[in-house]
Design a protein around this motif. Structure first.
Motif, PDB file in Angstrom:
ATOM      1  N   ILE A   1      -3.958  11.167  -1.317  1.00  0.00           N
ATOM      2  CA  ILE A   1      -2.618  11.740  -1.233  1.00  0.00           C
ATOM      3  C   ILE A   1      -2.387  12.365   0.135  1.00  0.00           C
ATOM      4  O   ILE A   1      -1.325  12.228   0.736  1.00  0.00           O
ATOM      5  N   GLN A   2      -3.400  13.048   0.643  1.00  0.00           N
ATOM      6  CA  GLN A   2      -3.281  13.678   1.951  1.00  0.00           C
ATOM      7  C   GLN A   2      -3.158  12.651   3.069  1.00  0.00           C
ATOM      8  O   GLN A   2      -2.573  12.921   4.118  1.00  0.00           O
ATOM      9  N   SER A   3      -3.710  11.456   2.846  1.00  0.00           N
ATOM     10  CA  SER A   3      -3.693  10.430   3.893  1.00  0.00           C
ATOM     11  C   SER A   3      -2.422   9.590   3.886  1.00  0.00           C
ATOM     12  O   SER A   3      -2.193   8.804   4.793  1.00  0.00           O
ATOM     13  N   LEU A   4      -1.611   9.739   2.846  1.00  0.00           N
ATOM     14  CA  LEU A   4      -0.395   8.931   2.765  1.00  0.00           C
ATOM     15  C   LEU A   4       0.561   9.262   3.902  1.00  0.00           C
ATOM     16  O   LEU A   4       0.635  10.381   4.369  1.00  0.00           O
ATOM     17  N   ASN A   5       1.301   8.269   4.311  1.00  0.00           N
ATOM     18  CA  ASN A   5       2.318   8.471   5.326  1.00  0.00           C
ATOM     19  C   ASN A   5       3.402   9.372   4.764  1.00  0.00           C
ATOM     20  O   ASN A   5       4.128   8.985   3.855  1.00  0.00           O
ATOM     21  N   PRO A   6       3.582  10.617   5.287  1.00  0.00           N
ATOM     22  CA  PRO A   6       4.534  11.552   4.691  1.00  0.00           C
ATOM     23  C   PRO A   6       5.980  11.118   4.846  1.00  0.00           C
ATOM     24  O   PRO A   6       6.849  11.612   4.145  1.00  0.00           O
ATOM     25  N   THR A   7       6.258  10.230   5.787  1.00  0.00           N
ATOM     26  CA  THR A   7       7.637   9.807   6.012  1.00  0.00           C
ATOM     27  C   THR A   7       8.007   8.578   5.197  1.00  0.00           C
ATOM     28  O   THR A   7       9.159   8.164   5.199  1.00  0.00           O
ATOM     29  N   GLY A   8       7.056   8.007   4.474  1.00  0.00           N
ATOM     30  CA  GLY A   8       7.345   6.828   3.674  1.00  0.00           C
ATOM     31  C   GLY A   8       7.569   5.598   4.543  1.00  0.00           C
ATOM     32  O   GLY A   8       7.303   5.589   5.743  1.00  0.00           O
ATOM     33  N   LYS A   9       8.079   4.555   3.919  1.00  0.00           N
ATOM     34  CA  LYS A   9       8.330   3.298   4.632  1.00  0.00           C
ATOM     35  C   LYS A   9       9.387   3.525   5.703  1.00  0.00           C
ATOM     36  O   LYS A   9      10.438   4.110   5.448  1.00  0.00           O
ATOM     37  N   GLU A  10       9.135   3.005   6.901  1.00  0.00           N
ATOM     38  CA  GLU A  10      10.018   3.278   8.029  1.00  0.00           C
ATOM     39  C   GLU A  10      11.156   2.284   8.171  1.00  0.00           C
ATOM     40  O   GLU A  10      12.233   2.633   8.667  1.00  0.00           O
ATOM     41  N   ARG A  11      10.938   1.035   7.740  1.00  0.00           N
ATOM     42  CA  ARG A  11      11.985   0.024   7.907  1.00  0.00           C
ATOM     43  C   ARG A  11      11.754  -1.130   6.936  1.00  0.00           C
ATOM     44  O   ARG A  11      10.648  -1.301   6.414  1.00  0.00           O
ATOM     45  N   PHE A  12      12.799  -1.898   6.724  1.00  0.00           N
ATOM     46  CA  PHE A  12      12.732  -3.092   5.888  1.00  0.00           C
ATOM     47  C   PHE A  12      13.125  -4.302   6.721  1.00  0.00           C
ATOM     48  O   PHE A  12      14.022  -4.217   7.571  1.00  0.00           O
ATOM     49  N   VAL A  13      12.469  -5.428   6.479  1.00  0.00           N
ATOM     50  CA  VAL A  13      12.848  -6.685   7.116  1.00  0.00           C
ATOM     51  C   VAL A  13      13.781  -7.421   6.164  1.00  0.00           C
ATOM     52  O   VAL A  13      13.447  -7.611   4.994  1.00  0.00           O
ATOM     53  N   VAL A  14      14.957  -7.811   6.666  1.00  0.00           N
ATOM     54  CA  VAL A  14      15.933  -8.518   5.842  1.00  0.00           C
ATOM     55  C   VAL A  14      16.328  -9.813   6.535  1.00  0.00           C
ATOM     56  O   VAL A  14      16.182  -9.953   7.753  1.00  0.00           O
ATOM     57  N   LYS A  15      16.827 -10.758   5.757  1.00  0.00           N
ATOM     58  CA  LYS A  15      17.273 -12.032   6.297  1.00  0.00           C
ATOM     59  C   LYS A  15      18.787 -12.053   6.358  1.00  0.00           C
ATOM     60  O   LYS A  15      19.468 -11.758   5.380  1.00  0.00           O
TER      61      LYS A  15
END
Length: 254
Positions: free
Chosen positions: A136-150
């Protein structure tokens, strides 16, 4: 010990196999798969003791494999995306390694696997609370930064901070952005909810996930529910499910 590698990057798979051969030359390499589909089809017919599994595969996320076949052998996850770490350890995982894989970390992971095997711990045993806390401590605190879309024949990225709302419609999942545009993504709402920063995004119902930064108004609705107003979104009413209202209020008031 027989092992299988599930990895869609050829160089990464080759390096992993080389490292395992250096550390445990007696281990027998059985097969390599690069997709959810190939692994799902082939794994049930194979005999093995350990899986090395990347999370991002050519045709999806490796967790999709668990939805289609039962896997009870230990797994060492290998990936570049540490936001998946907590979910990885909720499966029958031995360890979790970030790419590029470090020789000593792989050595420790294999030793952990062997210790479990030698002490007859079954592969579905619970991960110790200390390991979970470390994860839990190692998780990225900001979450997913971006999504790739078509978009047509092109790929583009959508920054997560620009997403006002995420919703499901007609069996599809859409990102609704600050510019008023919507983009179809290859994720279910459940999976997206696992990837996002929980301090910023809240799932108000089975249909909607909202970004706190873009809530324009909150209006009392029928049956003790709430309606959320998001600029330029007119696809449907954004309603907080009655069973989520109290939790939503607490989330706003933290």
């Amino acid at each position: 010990m027989k092992y299988i590698i599930i990895e869609d990057e050829q160089l990464a798979a080759k390096r992993l196999r080389q490292l395992v051969e250096e550390l445990r030359p007696e281990y027998e390499f059985k097969a390599k798969f690069d997709s959810v589909e190939s692994a799902t089809i082939s794994l049930p017919a194979l005999s093995y003791d350990l899986l090395f599994m990347d999370i991002q595969l050519a045709d999806g996320i490796s967790f999709d494999i668990f939805d289609q076949i039962h896997i009870e052998k230990p797994i060492i996850f290998t990936t570049a995306y540490d936001e998946f770490a907590l979910k990885a350890f909720k499966t029958n995982s031995v360890d979790y390694l970030l790419k590029p894989i470090d020789h000593n970390e792989l050595k420790n992971a294999i030793e952990k696997f062997e210790k479990r095997a030698n002490t007859a711990e079954n592969s579905e045993s619970q991960i110790e609370s200390t390991q979970l806390e470390k994860l839990i401590q190692s998780l990225n605190p900001t979450g997913k930064e971006r999504f790739v879309v078509k978009v047509g024949e092109h790929l583009k990225t959508v920054e997560t901070q620009e997403i006002q709302l995420i919703y499901s419609q007609d069996k599809g999942t859409y990102l609704f952005t600050l510019s008023g545009k919507r983009f179809l993504v290859d994720y279910t709402l459940d999976k997206i909810d696992d990837l996002l920063n929980q301090a910023q995004f809240f799932r108000i119902s089975r249909k909607f996930i909202i970004n706190m930064s873009y809530i324009k108004d909150i209006i009392a609705f029928t049956n003790s529910r709430l309606e959320i107003v998001i600029d330029h979104f007119d696809e449907d009413q954004i309603i907080v499910a009655r069973e989520r209202v109290n939790e939503f209020k607490s989330w706003l008031d933290r």
